[in-house]
Design a protein around this motif. Sequence first.
Motif, PDB file in Angstrom:
ATOM      1  N   SER A 145     -48.354  27.080  -1.216  1.00  0.00           N
ATOM      2  CA  SER A 145     -48.885  28.440  -1.329  1.00  0.00           C
ATOM      3  C   SER A 145     -48.298  29.317  -0.221  1.00  0.00           C
ATOM      4  O   SER A 145     -47.816  28.808   0.806  1.00  0.00           O
ATOM      5  CB  SER A 145     -50.405  28.426  -1.199  1.00  0.00           C
ATOM      6  N   VAL A 146     -48.366  30.630  -0.425  1.00  0.00           N
ATOM      7  CA  VAL A 146     -47.848  31.581   0.572  1.00  0.00           C
ATOM      8  C   VAL A 146     -48.540  31.348   1.917  1.00  0.00           C
ATOM      9  O   VAL A 146     -47.915  31.349   2.979  1.00  0.00           O
ATOM     10  CB  VAL A 146     -48.072  33.038   0.086  1.00  0.00           C
ATOM     11  N   LYS A 147     -49.857  31.093   1.859  1.00  0.00           N
ATOM     12  CA  LYS A 147     -50.636  30.904   3.094  1.00  0.00           C
ATOM     13  C   LYS A 147     -50.192  29.633   3.835  1.00  0.00           C
ATOM     14  O   LYS A 147     -49.981  29.636   5.054  1.00  0.00           O
ATOM     15  CB  LYS A 147     -52.116  30.807   2.727  1.00  0.00           C
ATOM     16  N   SER A 148     -50.030  28.523   3.098  1.00  0.00           N
ATOM     17  CA  SER A 148     -49.571  27.269   3.735  1.00  0.00           C
ATOM     18  C   SER A 148     -48.178  27.455   4.316  1.00  0.00           C
ATOM     19  O   SER A 148     -47.890  26.996   5.424  1.00  0.00           O
ATOM     20  CB  SER A 148     -49.486  26.126   2.725  1.00  0.00           C
ATOM     21  N   ALA A 149     -47.308  28.111   3.536  1.00  0.00           N
ATOM     22  CA  ALA A 149     -45.919  28.321   3.994  1.00  0.00           C
ATOM     23  C   ALA A 149     -45.921  29.069   5.322  1.00  0.00           C
ATOM     24  O   ALA A 149     -45.174  28.731   6.247  1.00  0.00           O
ATOM     25  CB  ALA A 149     -45.129  29.091   2.947  1.00  0.00           C
ATOM     26  N   GLN A 150     -46.768  30.093   5.419  1.00  0.00           N
ATOM     27  CA  GLN A 150     -46.808  30.908   6.639  1.00  0.00           C
ATOM     28  C   GLN A 150     -47.285  30.071   7.831  1.00  0.00           C
ATOM     29  O   GLN A 150     -46.714  30.127   8.913  1.00  0.00           O
ATOM     30  CB  GLN A 150     -47.727  32.126   6.446  1.00  0.00           C
ATOM     31  N   SER A 151     -48.319  29.239   7.624  1.00  0.00           N
ATOM     32  CA  SER A 151     -48.822  28.470   8.772  1.00  0.00           C
ATOM     33  C   SER A 151     -47.816  27.390   9.197  1.00  0.00           C
ATOM     34  O   SER A 151     -47.632  27.143  10.391  1.00  0.00           O
ATOM     35  CB  SER A 151     -50.221  27.906   8.520  1.00  0.00           C
ATOM     36  N   ILE A 152     -47.118  26.766   8.217  1.00  0.00           N
ATOM     37  CA  ILE A 152     -46.077  25.778   8.575  1.00  0.00           C
ATOM     38  C   ILE A 152     -44.942  26.481   9.325  1.00  0.00           C
ATOM     39  O   ILE A 152     -44.452  26.005  10.348  1.00  0.00           O
ATOM     40  CB  ILE A 152     -45.544  25.036   7.326  1.00  0.00           C
ATOM     41  N   TRP A 153     -44.533  27.644   8.803  1.00  0.00           N
ATOM     42  CA  TRP A 153     -43.453  28.393   9.456  1.00  0.00           C
ATOM     43  C   TRP A 153     -43.840  28.768  10.887  1.00  0.00           C
ATOM     44  O   TRP A 153     -43.048  28.644  11.812  1.00  0.00           O
ATOM     45  CB  TRP A 153     -43.093  29.649   8.662  1.00  0.00           C
ATOM     46  N   ASN A 154     -45.086  29.224  11.069  1.00  0.00           N
ATOM     47  CA  ASN A 154     -45.534  29.619  12.412  1.00  0.00           C
ATOM     48  C   ASN A 154     -45.411  28.453  13.394  1.00  0.00           C
ATOM     49  O   ASN A 154     -44.990  28.633  14.537  1.00  0.00           O
ATOM     50  CB  ASN A 154     -46.993  30.115  12.388  1.00  0.00           C
ATOM     51  N   ARG A 155     -45.768  27.235  12.938  1.00  0.00           N
ATOM     52  CA  ARG A 155     -45.655  26.059  13.814  1.00  0.00           C
ATOM     53  C   ARG A 155     -44.192  25.676  14.037  1.00  0.00           C
ATOM     54  O   ARG A 155     -43.780  25.357  15.146  1.00  0.00           O
ATOM     55  CB  ARG A 155     -46.420  24.864  13.219  1.00  0.00           C
ATOM     56  N   PHE A 156     -43.406  25.738  12.943  1.00  0.00           N
ATOM     57  CA  PHE A 156     -41.986  25.354  13.041  1.00  0.00           C
ATOM     58  C   PHE A 156     -41.226  26.272  13.993  1.00  0.00           C
ATOM     59  O   PHE A 156     -40.445  25.813  14.828  1.00  0.00           O
ATOM     60  CB  PHE A 156     -41.346  25.382  11.640  1.00  0.00           C
ATOM     61  N   GLU A 157     -41.477  27.585  13.899  1.00  0.00           N
ATOM     62  CA  GLU A 157     -40.654  28.506  14.710  1.00  0.00           C
ATOM     63  C   GLU A 157     -41.007  28.448  16.202  1.00  0.00           C
ATOM     64  O   GLU A 157     -40.295  28.987  17.030  1.00  0.00           O
ATOM     65  CB  GLU A 157     -40.696  29.942  14.167  1.00  0.00           C
ATOM     66  N   GLN A 158     -42.114  27.760  16.538  1.00  0.00           N
ATOM     67  CA  GLN A 158     -42.429  27.541  17.959  1.00  0.00           C
ATOM     68  C   GLN A 158     -41.549  26.448  18.573  1.00  0.00           C
ATOM     69  O   GLN A 158     -41.444  26.334  19.791  1.00  0.00           O
ATOM     70  CB  GLN A 158     -43.902  27.102  18.124  1.00  0.00           C
ATOM     71  N   LEU A 159     -40.936  25.605  17.734  1.00  0.00           N
ATOM     72  CA  LEU A 159     -40.201  24.433  18.254  1.00  0.00           C
ATOM     73  C   LEU A 159     -38.920  24.822  19.006  1.00  0.00           C
ATOM     74  O   LEU A 159     -38.734  24.413  20.144  1.00  0.00           O
ATOM     75  CB  LEU A 159     -39.888  23.442  17.123  1.00  0.00           C
ATOM     76  N   PRO A 160     -38.011  25.601  18.394  1.00  0.00           N
ATOM     77  CA  PRO A 160     -36.833  26.017  19.168  1.00  0.00           C
ATOM     78  C   PRO A 160     -37.155  27.322  19.905  1.00  0.00           C
ATOM     79  O   PRO A 160     -38.101  28.016  19.556  1.00  0.00           O
ATOM     80  CB  PRO A 160     -35.777  26.267  18.080  1.00  0.00           C
ATOM     81  N   ARG A 161     -36.342  27.665  20.897  1.00  0.00           N
ATOM     82  CA  ARG A 161     -36.548  28.964  21.565  1.00  0.00           C
ATOM     83  C   ARG A 161     -36.311  30.093  20.567  1.00  0.00           C
ATOM     84  O   ARG A 161     -37.023  31.078  20.538  1.00  0.00           O
ATOM     85  CB  ARG A 161     -35.597  29.101  22.756  1.00  0.00           C
ATOM     86  N   ARG A 162     -35.264  29.926  19.775  1.00  0.00           N
ATOM     87  CA  ARG A 162     -35.007  30.882  18.679  1.00  0.00           C
ATOM     88  C   ARG A 162     -34.585  30.065  17.476  1.00  0.00           C
ATOM     89  O   ARG A 162     -33.922  29.043  17.627  1.00  0.00           O
ATOM     90  CB  ARG A 162     -33.858  31.841  19.059  1.00  0.00           C
ATOM     91  N   VAL A 163     -34.925  30.556  16.272  1.00  0.00           N
ATOM     92  CA  VAL A 163     -34.531  29.816  15.063  1.00  0.00           C
ATOM     93  C   VAL A 163     -33.077  30.169  14.742  1.00  0.00           C
ATOM     94  O   VAL A 163     -32.781  31.186  14.130  1.00  0.00           O
ATOM     95  CB  VAL A 163     -35.460  30.139  13.870  1.00  0.00           C
ATOM     96  N   THR A 164     -32.157  29.321  15.245  1.00  0.00           N
ATOM     97  CA  THR A 164     -30.723  29.482  14.951  1.00  0.00           C
ATOM     98  C   THR A 164     -30.224  28.128  14.450  1.00  0.00           C
ATOM     99  O   THR A 164     -30.864  27.101  14.706  1.00  0.00           O
ATOM    100  CB  THR A 164     -29.924  29.842  16.224  1.00  0.00           C
ATOM    101  N   PRO A 165     -29.078  28.105  13.748  1.00  0.00           N
ATOM    102  CA  PRO A 165     -28.567  26.819  13.249  1.00  0.00           C
ATOM    103  C   PRO A 165     -28.395  25.789  14.363  1.00  0.00           C
ATOM    104  O   PRO A 165     -28.842  24.647  14.246  1.00  0.00           O
ATOM    105  CB  PRO A 165     -27.223  27.190  12.609  1.00  0.00           C
ATOM    106  N   GLY A 166     -27.778  26.190  15.474  1.00  0.00           N
ATOM    107  CA  GLY A 166     -27.538  25.251  16.580  1.00  0.00           C
ATOM    108  C   GLY A 166     -28.840  24.695  17.144  1.00  0.00           C
ATOM    109  O   GLY A 166     -28.945  23.500  17.435  1.00  0.00           O
ATOM    110  N   ASN A 167     -29.839  25.554  17.307  1.00  0.00           N
ATOM    111  CA  ASN A 167     -31.120  25.104  17.860  1.00  0.00           C
ATOM    112  C   ASN A 167     -31.862  24.170  16.908  1.00  0.00           C
ATOM    113  O   ASN A 167     -32.492  23.197  17.329  1.00  0.00           O
ATOM    114  CB  ASN A 167     -32.025  26.303  18.201  1.00  0.00           C
ATOM    115  N   VAL A 168     -31.789  24.465  15.601  1.00  0.00           N
ATOM    116  CA  VAL A 168     -32.471  23.595  14.623  1.00  0.00           C
ATOM    117  C   VAL A 168     -31.836  22.197  14.641  1.00  0.00           C
ATOM    118  O   VAL A 168     -32.529  21.185  14.548  1.00  0.00           O
ATOM    119  CB  VAL A 168     -32.440  24.214  13.204  1.00  0.00           C
TER     120      VAL A 168
END
Length: 207
Positions: A54-77
């Motif tokens: 769902s849109v809501k689940s996607a947003q909460s997963i994304w919020n947690r994922f984007e905290q992992l790297p300093r910035r979401v870039t290919p090299g950082n991922v």
Amino acid sequence: MVATPHYWGDACTHLAKRDRVLKRLIPRFGDASLESRGDAFVTLARSIVGQQVSVKSAQSIWNRFEQLPRRVTPGNVLKLKVDDMRAAGLSARKVEYLVDLALHFDSGRIHVKQWQEMDDEAIVAELVAIRGIGRWTAEMFLMFHLMRPDILPLDDVGLINGISHNYFSGEPVSRSEAREVAEAWAPWRTVATWYMWRSLEPVPVAY
């Protein structure tokens, strides 16, 4: 940074003249239009994260994922640990897809800088070669990121439902019937599709 298409006003004028349904729909949504977030890698990564949830689940997963790297870039991922990505709520398959996406960007296998000059189908062909990206995701990317004006995503449930609701009193609609209705929308089928979505769901989506 949010961008909107320069052609929107011209497209609306054209569509309102050509199509009685759009003539009625367009004024209902005022100045709202398609919006792009402006980063190709992030746009595609978000579309992978959002698949089959769902849109809501996607947003909460994304919020947690984007905290992992300093910035979401290919090299950082590519530097992230699989366990950390799984802990953010991503399935094993989505982790594989995000790594493959990052590899395609990082290695230069896709021609991001040339996309502005390439035609729609050539870009679709590059994108569907990435694991986890099918035609629908590629078409959403053409619409929301590159803001191509004449995309008709016939695999999109919202578009088909919008045509059914607005043109066929809610009767089920085949792809060929949808394509026929959309002939009057060319060369602005992206814009008409956006209004079909809005007619069902007034709050715009941005990728």
